[in-house]
Scaffold this motif. Structure first.
Motif, short mmCIF file in Angstrom:
data_model
loop_
_atom_site.label_atom_id
_atom_site.label_comp_id
_atom_site.label_asym_id
_atom_site.label_seq_id
_atom_site.Cartn_x
_atom_site.Cartn_y
_atom_site.Cartn_z
N ARG A 383 0.99 -1.09 0.10
CA ARG A 383 0.02 0.09 -0.09
C ARG A 383 0.85 1.24 -0.05
N VAL A 384 0.73 1.88 -0.93
CA VAL A 384 1.47 3.35 -1.22
C VAL A 384 0.72 4.60 -1.01
N ILE A 385 0.91 5.38 0.17
CA ILE A 385 0.53 6.66 0.23
C ILE A 385 1.30 7.67 -0.52
N GLN A 386 2.60 7.53 -0.30
CA GLN A 386 3.53 8.33 -0.91
C GLN A 386 4.98 7.79 -1.29
N PRO A 387 5.12 7.38 -2.63
CA PRO A 387 6.16 6.33 -2.82
C PRO A 387 7.40 6.34 -2.11
N GLN A 388 7.59 5.48 -1.61
CA GLN A 388 9.10 5.13 -1.04
C GLN A 388 9.01 6.10 0.41
N ARG A 389 8.41 6.81 0.62
CA ARG A 389 8.24 7.73 1.92
C ARG A 389 7.08 7.24 3.07
N ASN A 390 5.82 6.59 2.40
CA ASN A 390 4.91 6.24 3.04
C ASN A 390 4.47 5.29 2.54
N GLU A 391 4.90 4.16 2.89
CA GLU A 391 4.58 2.88 2.50
C GLU A 391 4.14 1.76 3.39
N PHE A 392 3.48 0.67 3.16
CA PHE A 392 3.39 -0.60 3.82
C PHE A 392 3.40 -1.77 3.09
N SER A 393 4.05 -2.65 3.56
CA SER A 393 4.31 -3.97 2.59
C SER A 393 4.49 -5.34 3.21
N VAL A 394 3.73 -6.19 2.86
CA VAL A 394 3.92 -7.84 3.53
C VAL A 394 4.39 -8.72 2.24
N GLU A 395 5.21 -9.33 2.77
CA GLU A 395 5.73 -10.48 1.47
C GLU A 395 5.96 -11.90 2.36
N LEU A 396 5.51 -12.84 1.94
CA LEU A 396 5.68 -14.37 2.23
C LEU A 396 6.27 -15.03 1.27
N ARG A 397 7.49 -15.82 1.61
CA ARG A 397 8.18 -16.31 0.84
C ARG A 397 8.64 -17.89 1.14
N TYR A 398 8.54 -18.67 0.35
CA TYR A 398 9.04 -20.23 0.49
C TYR A 398 10.03 -20.55 -0.41
N ARG A 399 10.89 -21.45 0.10
CA ARG A 399 11.96 -22.00 -0.99
C ARG A 399 12.17 -23.50 -0.50
N GLY A 400 12.32 -24.33 -1.55
CA GLY A 400 12.63 -25.63 -1.34
C GLY A 400 13.53 -26.20 -2.27
N ASP A 401 14.60 -27.12 -1.56
CA ASP A 401 15.63 -27.42 -2.52
C ASP A 401 16.11 -28.93 -2.00
N ALA A 402 16.28 -29.86 -3.15
CA ALA A 402 16.63 -31.16 -2.98
C ALA A 402 17.88 -31.35 -3.83
N ASP A 403 18.96 -32.01 -3.21
CA ASP A 403 20.11 -32.21 -3.87
C ASP A 403 20.34 -33.87 -3.48
N ASP A 404 20.79 -34.53 -4.63
CA ASP A 404 21.23 -35.95 -4.68
C ASP A 404 22.47 -36.23 -5.38
N ASP A 405 23.42 -37.02 -4.61
CA ASP A 405 24.79 -37.28 -5.14
C ASP A 405 24.92 -38.80 -5.16
N ASP A 406 25.37 -39.34 -6.34
CA ASP A 406 25.91 -40.68 -6.32
C ASP A 406 27.41 -40.90 -6.83
N GLY A 407 28.06 -41.37 -5.91
CA GLY A 407 29.64 -41.57 -6.24
C GLY A 407 30.15 -42.99 -6.17
N HIS A 408 30.78 -43.21 -6.94
CA HIS A 408 31.51 -44.42 -7.21
C HIS A 408 33.27 -44.36 -7.31
N PHE A 409 34.06 -44.94 -6.23
CA PHE A 409 35.11 -44.57 -6.08
C PHE A 409 35.92 -46.06 -6.06
N GLU A 410 36.98 -46.36 -6.57
CA GLU A 410 37.76 -47.52 -6.57
C GLU A 410 39.13 -47.19 -6.15
N GLU A 411 39.82 -48.06 -5.52
CA GLU A 411 41.34 -47.91 -5.28
C GLU A 411 41.89 -49.35 -6.11
#
Length: 815
Positions: A383-411
């Motif tokens: 909600r903006v009454i006067q840009p960047q001098r009289n404002e009110f804002s609400v933000e909701l943010r969600y983030r999800g990450d998934a990482d998978d690794d498969d490794g094969h190592f020989e000696e």
């Protein structure tokens, strides 16, 4: 030391005591010019717009300023007389305002509106150029429009052209020797670490409008990060109707990329969407020799390896913004990122006696695949009454990450001479998965306060991370069942509640900004394998202050202070070995404390007709700084972990000279020096010490023809000492050409990286248990060709960045 301090003071004061070009004696300077710069599209204030005051007689620059967060500006210390005021900003058409200030102490320009479309007016052609570097009260702003990488390149290429920043070969960004916090459009991005580096290497450069460097951020920003903030501001796609862009690039090392973006704006609705794909190929070699000092007699271990990596990544995003009323707006944004890599390599290990004669040798082939999927979505209302001098804002943010690794190592056993040995080959298979979920709620409110404003806000974050690993060991690679199996992992939770208050005001030529942020943090690390939990909870207070003073004639002083924090990642805390290599262990430290940094900087700048000079001395003290410590046991196994040093103090300065475009040529040179003093008395006295580091960066651009431009960049940093040893020097060069086509809608670019193939890296580690020397070679030399094309929107005119057709002295334009 006294001579150094005297020299530093002289360097700071000399440009400030010089008479301003085109100015008048201080005794007759009585005129001030002030006003408000807004966008004609939505009436919102424009931050960091450039206001140049030129002499009406010859158009030479007399003084200037940049607009603050509220879009307001003030230029003081002018002699009464006739002037031509140029108001400009990247992505907007400049406005020229004739001014007769002979009979009044303050000239009020009122509301100055800028719009994006090129407007053709009859009259005289006035030549003017948008500044590529603007010194704002709390940050330095770098325009990207004239960089050859702006069309066909990526965001990382643009960051390499900023004097204050150092970008290493992997794409990580540092400022004044410390990792910088990357922001996008004033907010932390929905990724971090390697994922963020890949994202910046994939983000098309033509999406970036400017780069803002904020050494000491205000309390309104999150306190995370010790090296300041780099804010990447993207273009806002406000042109009416349908418009967008597409690009395609390819390199000599097999790297290819493509993507596009489209936006649609009509009435109260603004839609935008984009998608990008990238395939990259990387080859490297490394070698190190480890001398084990805890065995009697001493022994050596030689490691010689190579690796090849193939990575494919892509992302897509979409946003929608709807103006409910003239004062209320809702928005929704979403992004999806996917990447996968195929890594192959082999390392040969050779054990040697005190005479460095081989006693045992084996080869360790590696084959691993990794996949990553992340996404985020945000919903907001303003909600903006006067840009960047009289404002009110609400933000909701969600983030999800998934990482998978498969490794094969020989000696694979070998004889000391390197021939196949009559012994079974062992194999290790490791499967790892990590999931992370993060939810954030942010509330911001601003109110006018005299000529300034008050900002208050709250931010809450809940983060959960789960890690699960399974390691199977086969005594014979041909066996179907493992000899041993072990499972490890952790559960990590972090809750942050934070609130901030900032006050901003201007007292004549003095700008004042002060604020404080309070954060309460509660963390818990659960390690099932140890049947133990580790937790931390603490309250931190982060004050900040920013003073800026306009001396007139393009001279400005800025003094700032901030306190910031770096919190350890879960991998830094997990005490379970995360490595699949039996000779190299990586374990976290659950007692690792967050590090706090106090930073003070002074910046003196002078801007004249030919360009600008900036001197930036600073001091930073970091309490509980992190150090990566490596030790070796009698079996030759190296263990690497994180420890807190008592403190690290760093002080230094940088000197940057920037030249505006003259005859098609522009550029900058920057020299910085830093001395670092480490206090590690809490660990070992021999970890303490001091080191001097300096670096040089140069960037030169030349407009060869109205449509063809060239750019060359050079960076050099000599070798430097670290807590346990020494790191080698770094040298990197780039060269680029950009040809504009189809009335500037299309662009063809060629970029050559490390043309002389000089990039190398080496190190020396010294400890009572080990002396290790190593070197690595990343094959950086490459050539990349890029093609981009923009469609929709108003027609663009050749030279539109440099020409404004209007009436000088006869008509006042307010768009």
């Amino acid at each position: 030391m006294r001579s150094f301090c005297l020299l530093l003071v002289l360097l700071v004061l000399t440009p400030l005591l010089l008479p301003a070009q085109g100015g008048a004696p201080a005794s007759v300077r009585a005129l001030a010019i002030q006003g408000l710069v807004v966008s004609s599209a939505d009436g919102k204030p424009i931050t960091a717009a450039r206001v140049a005051v030129r002499s009406a007689a010859d158009s030479s620059v007399v003084s200037g300023a940049v607009t603050g967060a509220d879009g307001r500006f003030r230029v003081a210390g002018l002699a009464p007389g006739r002037y031509l005021v140029e108001v400009s900003h990247l992505g907007f058409e400049p406005v020229w305002l004739p001014l007769d200030g002979a009979a009044r102490p303050v000239a009020e320009l009122g509301r100055v509106e800028l719009r994006r479309a090129v407007v053709m007016l009859k009259g005289l052609v006035a030549q003017g150029e948008r500044s590529e570097i603007v010194v704002a009260p709390d940050r330095t702003v770098y325009g990207t429009a004239e960089m050859p990488a702006a069309s066909g390149g990526v965001a990382t290429d643009l960051l390499e052209g900023v004097p204050e920043l150092e970008v290493d070969i992997d794409g990580s960004v540092s400022m004044r020797g410390t990792a910088a916090q990357i922001y996008i459009n004033g907010r932390p991005p929905p990724m971090e670490g390697e994922a963020l580096q890949i994202f910046l290497q994939q983000l098309p450069a033509d999406r970036v409008e400017r780069v803002e460097v904020i050494p000491n951020p205000s309390a309104k920003f999150e306190a995370e990060g010790a090296g300041g903030i780099v804010n990447i501001v993207l273009k806002d796609d406000v042109e009416l109707g349908l418009n967008g862009s597409v690009f395609l690039n390819g390199g000599t090392r097999g790297d290819v990329g493509s993507g596009g973006r489209v936006s649609y704006q009509r009435g109260r609705l603004n839609l935008s969407s984009g998608a990008f794909l990238r395939y990259s190929h990387r080859e490297s070699t490394d070698y190190d020799l480890r001398e084990n000092l805890v065995t009697d007699p001493i022994t050596f271990l030689e490691r010689d390896g190579w690796s090849k990596s193939h990575r494919a990544s892509g992302s897509g995003d979409a946003s929608a913004e709807w103006d409910l009323t003239e004062r209320q707006t809702i928005w929704a944004k979403g992004r999806l990122y996917r990447s996968g890599s195929d890594d192959r390599g082999s390392t040969t290990y050779t054990r040697m006696d005190a005479e460095q004669a081989p006693t045992d040798r084996y080869e360790r082939p590696e084959d691993s695949d990794s996949r990553s999927l992340s996404g985020d979505v945000s919903l907001g209302w303003r909600r903006v009454i006067q840009p960047q001098r009289n404002e009110f804002s609400v933000e909701l943010r969600y983030r999800g990450d998934a990482d998978d690794d498969d490794g094969h190592f020989e000696e694979v056993p070998l004889t000391p001479e390197g021939e196949p040995a009559d012994a079974p080959t062992t194999r290790r298979n490791q499967t790892a998965g990590e999931d992370e979920h993060r939810a954030t709620l942010r509330v911001d409110e601003s109110h006018p306060w005299g000529d300034g404003q008050i900002d208050v806000g709250y931010e809450g974050e809940l983060r959960r991370t789960g890690d699960d690993r399974l390691l199977d060991v086969y005594s014979d690679a041909s066996a179907s069942d493992p000899t041993t199996s072990s499972r490890s992992g952790f559960e990590y939770r972090r809750v942050i509640h934070s609130g901030y208050l900032t006050l901003t005001n201007r007292l004549g030529d003095l700008g004042v900004q002060a604020g404080v942020r309070a954060e309460h943090v509660d963390t818990r690390l659960q390690v099932p394998e140890l049947d133990e939990a580790f937790g931390q909870h603490y309250l931190s207070i982060f004050p900040n202050a920013n003073l800026s003073y306009d001396l007139g004639g393009g001279r400005q002083l800025r003094l700032s202070y901030s306190k910031r924090i770096r919190r350890p990642w879960p991998d830094h805390l997990n005490p379970i070995d995360q490595s699949s290599d039996s000779l190299n262990r990586r374990v976290g430290n659950p007692d690792l404390a967050p590090q706090y940094s106090h930073s003070v900087s002074l910046e003196a700048s002078w801007t004249g007709q030919m360009g600008s000079i900036r001197l930036s001395p600073y001091y930073r003290e970091t309490v509980d700084d992190w150090a990566r410590i490596r030790t070796v046991d009698t079996a030759g196994v190296a263990t690497e972990t994180w420890e807190n040093l008592a403190s690290v103090r760093a002080y230094g300065t940088s000197l940057t000279a920037s030249m505006r475009r003259v005859g098609g040529v522009s550029g900058f040179v920057s020299v910085s020096g830093r001395r670092e003093v480490r206090n590690a008395a809490n660990l070992r006295y021999d970890y303490s010490g001091s080191a001097m580091n300096w670096s040089f960066r140069g960037n030169l651009s030349d407009r060869l023809t109205p449509s063809l431009s060239a750019q060359a960049m050079l960076f050099y940093s000599p070798a430097r000492d670290v807590a346990q040893g020494r790191i080698s020097s770094r040298f990197m060069t780039h060269f680029a050409l950009r040809q504009k086509l189809v009335d500037d809608r299309a662009s063809l670019s060629l970029r050559i990286t490390d043309p002389l193939d000089l990039y190398r890296s080496s190190f020396v580690t010294r400890d009572p248990t080990v002396v290790q020397t190593g070197r690595s070679r990343y094959h950086a030399r490459s050539a990349t060709i890029s093609l981009s094309y923009s469609f929709g929107g108003p027609s663009r005119q050749r030279g539109g960045d440099d020409e404004v057709r209007g009436r000088r002295g006869g008509e006042r334009h307010r768009r």
